[in-house]
Design a protein around this motif. Structure first.
Motif, PDB file in Angstrom:
ATOM      1  N   SER A  32       5.115   3.981  -9.327  1.00 43.33           N
ATOM      2  CA  SER A  32       3.840   3.673  -8.674  1.00 43.33           C
ATOM      3  C   SER A  32       2.690   3.674  -9.681  1.00 43.33           C
ATOM      4  N   SER A  33       1.757   2.742  -9.484  1.00 41.20           N
ATOM      5  CA  SER A  33       0.577   2.676 -10.360  1.00 41.20           C
ATOM      6  C   SER A  33      -0.321   3.902 -10.153  1.00 41.20           C
ATOM      7  N   GLU A  34      -0.088   4.651  -9.062  1.00 41.86           N
ATOM      8  CA  GLU A  34      -0.920   5.829  -8.777  1.00 41.86           C
ATOM      9  C   GLU A  34      -0.225   7.129  -9.180  1.00 41.86           C
ATOM     10  N   HIS A  36       0.561   9.184  -0.245  1.00 45.27           N
ATOM     11  CA  HIS A  36      -0.692   8.422  -0.247  1.00 45.27           C
ATOM     12  C   HIS A  36      -0.514   7.219   0.677  1.00 45.27           C
ATOM     13  N   PRO A  66       8.521   2.992  -6.177  1.00 46.37           N
ATOM     14  CA  PRO A  66       8.178   2.001  -7.207  1.00 46.37           C
ATOM     15  C   PRO A  66       6.863   1.303  -6.879  1.00 46.37           C
ATOM     16  N   THR A  67       6.261   0.693  -7.886  1.00 48.62           N
ATOM     17  CA  THR A  67       5.006  -0.023  -7.653  1.00 48.62           C
ATOM     18  C   THR A  67       5.264  -1.392  -7.029  1.00 48.62           C
ATOM     19  N   HIS A 108     -10.879   3.681   0.295  1.00 49.29           N
ATOM     20  CA  HIS A 108      -9.523   3.448  -0.216  1.00 49.29           C
ATOM     21  C   HIS A 108      -8.451   3.935   0.757  1.00 49.29           C
ATOM     22  N   ASP A 157       0.826  -1.222   0.000  1.00 52.68           N
ATOM     23  CA  ASP A 157       0.000   0.000   0.000  1.00 52.68           C
ATOM     24  C   ASP A 157       0.852   1.261   0.000  1.00 52.68           C
ATOM     25  N   GLY A 158       0.250   2.319  -0.545  1.00 45.39           N
ATOM     26  CA  GLY A 158       0.801   3.659  -0.408  1.00 45.39           C
ATOM     27  C   GLY A 158       1.837   4.001  -1.460  1.00 45.39           C
ATOM     28  N   ASN A 159       2.057   5.268  -1.630  1.00 47.47           N
ATOM     29  CA  ASN A 159       3.108   5.763  -2.528  1.00 47.47           C
ATOM     30  C   ASN A 159       3.479   7.182  -2.138  1.00 47.47           C
ATOM     31  N   LYS A 218       6.421  -0.177   1.566  1.00 51.76           N
ATOM     32  CA  LYS A 218       7.041   1.136   1.832  1.00 51.76           C
ATOM     33  C   LYS A 218       7.872   1.083   3.117  1.00 51.76           C
ATOM     34  N   PRO A 221      -8.380   2.284  -8.394  1.00 54.83           N
ATOM     35  CA  PRO A 221      -6.966   2.623  -8.283  1.00 54.83           C
ATOM     36  C   PRO A 221      -6.259   2.533  -9.637  1.00 54.83           C
ATOM     37  N   HIS A 229      -2.988   4.356   3.585  1.00 56.37           N
ATOM     38  CA  HIS A 229      -4.308   3.833   3.940  1.00 56.37           C
ATOM     39  C   HIS A 229      -4.448   3.842   5.465  1.00 56.37           C
TER      40      HIS A 229
HETATM   41  P1  13P Z   1       1.695   1.131  -5.882  1.00 57.81           P
HETATM   42  O1  13P Z   1       2.453   0.022  -5.199  1.00 57.81           O
HETATM   43  O2  13P Z   1       1.565   0.892  -7.375  1.00 57.81           O
HETATM   44  O3  13P Z   1       2.258   2.469  -5.572  1.00 57.81           O
HETATM   45  O4  13P Z   1       0.184   1.088  -5.350  1.00 57.81           O
HETATM   46  C1  13P Z   1      -0.102   1.049  -3.993  1.00 57.81           C
HETATM   47  C2  13P Z   1      -1.442   1.613  -3.666  1.00 57.81           C
HETATM   48  O5  13P Z   1      -1.659   2.006  -2.546  1.00 57.81           O
HETATM   49  C3  13P Z   1      -2.492   1.686  -4.696  1.00 57.81           C
HETATM   50  O6  13P Z   1      -3.535   2.518  -4.247  1.00 57.81           O
END
Ligand code: 13P
Length: 248
Positions: free
Chosen positions: A74-76, A95, A44-45, A158, A28-30, A49, A134, A97
């Motif tokens: 990151s995917s975000e 970002h 990185p995705t 989310h 989670d998170g970026n 973290k 996401p 959670h």
């Molecule tokens: P990433 O690992 O791609 O950054 O995604 C984590 C995430 O929290 C998606 O909402």
């Protein structure tokens, strides 16, 4: 000025703090940091973290396209880029959670109770942005209505997004969001949530102005000039002001 290594190290340290505080699970998170208008560092995705190292940090351009790094961004990244596009005052985005603040969105309860002076001073109410899938443009689009007046946002079902004029500030805002949510939840469990009175809220807003705190706050009227709208919007605003000055 900080070296690239120092910036990457700071990103790793903030990632570790997010993990230690339980604000992220699994991957989670970026996190991202602006270097200049065309270069940004981001996490990185797909990695925890809590165990980032500087060599894992990716450099991307203003479109989120990878410029340097072994892993993928990151995917975000689109969500981060929307913030930088619309808020030139922001140089860091976090970002995560955080569980209690995120639970407020799941329960469909707004985090808008003015209960702690520190939270009133720094973040004000925290808007809940519409749910989005996401990694799609749905999430950046969901931020749009709130971006100019807030530094903290809840993402429905989310997590949370916080921004700042530096990475520490963006992290502190994230901590404040969760801490405020935890106290609010405890007060709800105890059976009563007494908010700070309007008179006292006004004093806090005056204090915020006197302290010249950075960032945006929903309780402050920035006026059009200080808000960073599109070029077309700025031209329209200037035209309107000139016409008003001419009495038209
Ligand atoms: P990433 O690992 O791609 O950054 O995604 C984590 C995430 O929290 C998606 O909402």
């Amino acid at each position: 000025m900080k070296s690239p290594f120092e910036i990457k190290k700071e990103i790793c340290e903030v990632g570790h703090k997010l993990w230690l505080k339980g604000f992220v699970a699994a991957n989670d998170g970026n996190i991202s940091v602006k270097i200049n208008d065309h270069e940004y560092y981001c996490t990185p995705t797909g990695v925890s973290k809590g165990s980032l190292t500087p060599d894992m940090i990716i450099k991307v351009d203003e479109n989120g396209k990878k410029l340097e790094g072994k892993l993928n961004p990151s995917s975000e990244i689109k969500m981060h880029m929307r913030v930088y596009q619309k808020r030139p005052d922001v140089t860091a985005v976090v970002h995560a959670h955080p569980p209690v603040a995120t639970a407020f969105t799941v329960a469909d309860i707004d985090l808008d109770q003015y209960i702690l002076p520190e939270a009133v001073l720094t973040i004000g109410n925290v808007p809940t942005c519409d749910y989005g899938t996401p990694s799609t443009m749905e999430i950046p689009d969901s931020l749009d209505p709130y971006l100019q007046n807030h530094d903290a946002f809840l993402l429905r079902n989310h997590g949370a997004l916080t921004v700042g004029c530096n990475l520490n500030k963006a992290f502190f805002v994230m901590e404040e969001v969760e801490f405020n949510a935890v106290i609010c939840k405890h007060a709800m469990d105890l059976g009563a949530v007494h908010e700070i009175s309007n008179d006292q809220l006004k004093k806090l807003m005056d204090l915020r102005k006197a302290m010249n705190l950075p960032g945006r706050h929903p309780g402050i009227d920035y006026g059009e000039e200080e808000c960073c709208g599109s070029k077309d919007q700025l031209v329209a605003d200037i035209t309107r002001k000139v016409l008003a000055a001419l009495g038209k």
